[in-house]
Design a protein around this motif. Sequence first.
Motif, PDB file in Angstrom:
ATOM      1  N   UNK A 172       0.826  -1.208   0.000  1.00 17.80           N
ATOM      2  CA  UNK A 172       0.000   0.000   0.000  1.00 17.80           C
ATOM      3  C   UNK A 172       0.862   1.260   0.000  1.00 17.80           C
ATOM      4  N   UNK A 173       1.994   1.217   0.708  1.00 16.07           N
ATOM      5  CA  UNK A 173       2.911   2.357   0.715  1.00 16.07           C
ATOM      6  C   UNK A 173       3.502   2.576  -0.681  1.00 16.07           C
ATOM      7  N   UNK A 174       3.806   1.479  -1.382  1.00 13.95           N
ATOM      8  CA  UNK A 174       4.357   1.563  -2.738  1.00 13.95           C
ATOM      9  C   UNK A 174       3.353   2.240  -3.673  1.00 13.95           C
ATOM     10  N   UNK A 175       2.079   1.827  -3.601  1.00 14.49           N
ATOM     11  CA  UNK A 175       1.057   2.413  -4.460  1.00 14.49           C
ATOM     12  C   UNK A 175       0.806   3.877  -4.106  1.00 14.49           C
ATOM     13  N   UNK A 176       0.807   4.190  -2.830  1.00  9.62           N
ATOM     14  CA  UNK A 176       0.549   5.564  -2.398  1.00  9.62           C
ATOM     15  C   UNK A 176       1.643   6.515  -2.866  1.00  9.62           C
ATOM     16  N   UNK A 177       2.870   6.004  -2.966  1.00  4.97           N
ATOM     17  CA  UNK A 177       4.011   6.852  -3.340  1.00  4.97           C
ATOM     18  C   UNK A 177       4.344   6.776  -4.824  1.00  4.97           C
ATOM     19  N   UNK A 178       3.588   6.004  -5.622  1.00  2.20           N
ATOM     20  CA  UNK A 178       3.961   5.746  -7.014  1.00  2.20           C
ATOM     21  C   UNK A 178       4.093   7.034  -7.826  1.00  2.20           C
ATOM     22  N   UNK A 179       3.126   7.935  -7.726  1.00  2.00           N
ATOM     23  CA  UNK A 179       3.172   9.177  -8.504  1.00  2.00           C
ATOM     24  C   UNK A 179       4.340  10.046  -8.057  1.00  2.00           C
ATOM     25  N   UNK A 180       4.483  10.194  -6.747  1.00  2.00           N
ATOM     26  CA  UNK A 180       5.576  11.015  -6.224  1.00  2.00           C
ATOM     27  C   UNK A 180       6.933  10.421  -6.611  1.00  2.00           C
ATOM     28  N   UNK A 181       7.045   9.098  -6.574  1.00  2.00           N
ATOM     29  CA  UNK A 181       8.303   8.443  -6.953  1.00  2.00           C
ATOM     30  C   UNK A 181       8.691   8.813  -8.380  1.00  2.00           C
ATOM     31  N   UNK A 182       7.695   8.883  -9.269  1.00  2.00           N
ATOM     32  CA  UNK A 182       7.978   9.196 -10.675  1.00  2.00           C
ATOM     33  C   UNK A 182       8.300  10.673 -10.877  1.00  2.00           C
ATOM     34  N   UNK A 183       7.450  11.552 -10.358  1.00  2.00           N
ATOM     35  CA  UNK A 183       7.629  12.982 -10.654  1.00  2.00           C
ATOM     36  C   UNK A 183       8.851  13.565  -9.947  1.00  2.00           C
ATOM     37  N   UNK A 184       9.323  12.919  -8.880  1.00  2.00           N
ATOM     38  CA  UNK A 184      10.520  13.405  -8.187  1.00  2.00           C
ATOM     39  C   UNK A 184      11.772  12.641  -8.599  1.00  2.00           C
ATOM     40  N   UNK A 185      11.652  11.724  -9.573  1.00  4.09           N
ATOM     41  CA  UNK A 185      12.816  10.977 -10.034  1.00  4.09           C
ATOM     42  C   UNK A 185      13.739  11.935 -10.770  1.00  4.09           C
ATOM     43  N   UNK A 186      14.958  12.075 -10.295  1.00  3.31           N
ATOM     44  CA  UNK A 186      15.864  13.140 -10.731  1.00  3.31           C
ATOM     45  C   UNK A 186      16.068  13.216 -12.248  1.00  3.31           C
ATOM     46  N   UNK A 187      16.318  12.107 -12.958  1.00  5.93           N
ATOM     47  CA  UNK A 187      16.621  12.233 -14.390  1.00  5.93           C
ATOM     48  C   UNK A 187      15.478  12.792 -15.220  1.00  5.93           C
ATOM     49  N   UNK A 188      14.239  12.686 -14.745  1.00  3.38           N
ATOM     50  CA  UNK A 188      13.099  13.098 -15.567  1.00  3.38           C
ATOM     51  C   UNK A 188      13.089  14.608 -15.783  1.00  3.38           C
TER      52      UNK A 188
END
Length: 513
Positions: free
Chosen positions: A75-91
């Motif tokens: 559940x923590x993984x799903x809750x953070x999925x969007x934030x994990x992507x938009x804060x991923x440095x190379x993007x």
Amino acid sequence: MTEDALTPPSRIERALAAVERIGNRLPDPAVLFIALLIIVWVLSWLLSGLSFDVIDPRTNAPLQVKNLLSGTELTAFLAAMVKTFVTFHPVGVVLVAMLGIGVAEHTGFINAGLRAMLTVTARWLLTPMVIVVGIVSHTAVDAGYVLVIPLGGVIFYAAGRHPLAGIAAAFAGVSGGFSASFVPSSIDPMLQGISQAGAQILDPAVALNPLNNYFFTTASSLVIVGLGWLITDRIVEPRLRGTELDGDLADLPKMQPLESRERRALNAALIAMGLGILALALTAMPSGSAWRAPSGALTDGAAPLMQSIVPLIFLIFLIPGVVYGAVAGTVKSSRDIIQGMAKAMSGMGYYLVIMFFIAQFIAAFGASNLGVLLALEGAGLLQALALPSAITVVGIVLLTAFINLFVGSASAKWALLAPIFVPMLMQLGISPDLTQAAYRVGDSSTNIITPLMPYFPLVVVFCQRYVKTTGIGTVTAMMLPFSLSFLAVWSVFLLLYWATGLPLGLQAAYSYP
């Protein structure tokens, strides 16, 4: 039956056929990282109940693998999925840089600049100039493949030299020397971001500079130009003298000189770029400059100058691109500028898809503690082997070069390898900056001999304009001297560069901590 059909395939062609079969069985990079994410989940579940005889350096407690398949972690993984992507440095850093580069490419500034460099060169300097332009073209991402490589053949043919030698020299500069560049490009922050994410698996406080390999890649460009010049003129072109031109030469593209309006536009754009760089230098020089960190240093991580490198890359292409378009007439209104940005972004869709799954994989890999476990166990094994650090670094180069034959994407490979190699070598006292430099050497050297590289078939087509019988084996045999020489000499150069203690780049180190 033709003579070619009766000729048995060479060893190189048989080896390439095997590489192509193996490579075609690999899934798409995005699917590959989905599979790796699932593997991480399963391994975290299997290993979560085991005890390991290693101490986590972050907590000074025995390392424990976290079960990512537990209800809480899922559940923590799903809750953070969007934030994990938009804060991923190379993007973010790549997209921002591409906005400015897209405008410069769309208005014709980059095209005109490359043509100007190629048309003012003496015949005996054609080879190094083509390679230099190939290296410079990295700033425009794919422009080198579709512009510089065919132009290499055109200018060699116009100068009475074998056009395939010009294509080979351009291909060597554009792709074989992909990590040799004296001009910052989007590849720098992209690799740095992945390296930083890998290093933070072990040390969350690690922060790397986007230009952490800049001095090394700048020096490497001299090595690649000199070595490529020697191989082209002494090995490749003499071998091609017996290869007759049987293409329809009348239909070949011509290297047109700049028109008067294009020259005026290019001069205006270069003046604008020069004034911008001068303004940056003048405002950064004073001891109280706003570009400096509180300590007064320009290269400190807290310095606004260092934190603004990617936006500066954006501006250094945006401003001259707009000036060129206004003078040349390719920019009629603000809509043309926005169209250039939109065109650049339209080509980033696949990159974003891959980055989404890479971000999720790296986040899960770090949360599971599997990366730390691999790093600690791997470092322990390497320490037990007592291999010199130089051999370990060369091993990273060779392994990367081999994997590059099957996985062409630089970001995908490094996203796969960085979470393992970077923290593992940190445990051996080798910095993420040096590990990344070793990766870049291996990643570049074998680009030009693998048919799985997306632009390899395009190079074959370019050659077929001059020699109709050109095939994959022809191009590979032509590029193999470059690949092997780059791999060997560049690896030695990295070791010598390291031995002299010259800086790798901004805020970069050879050792950790």
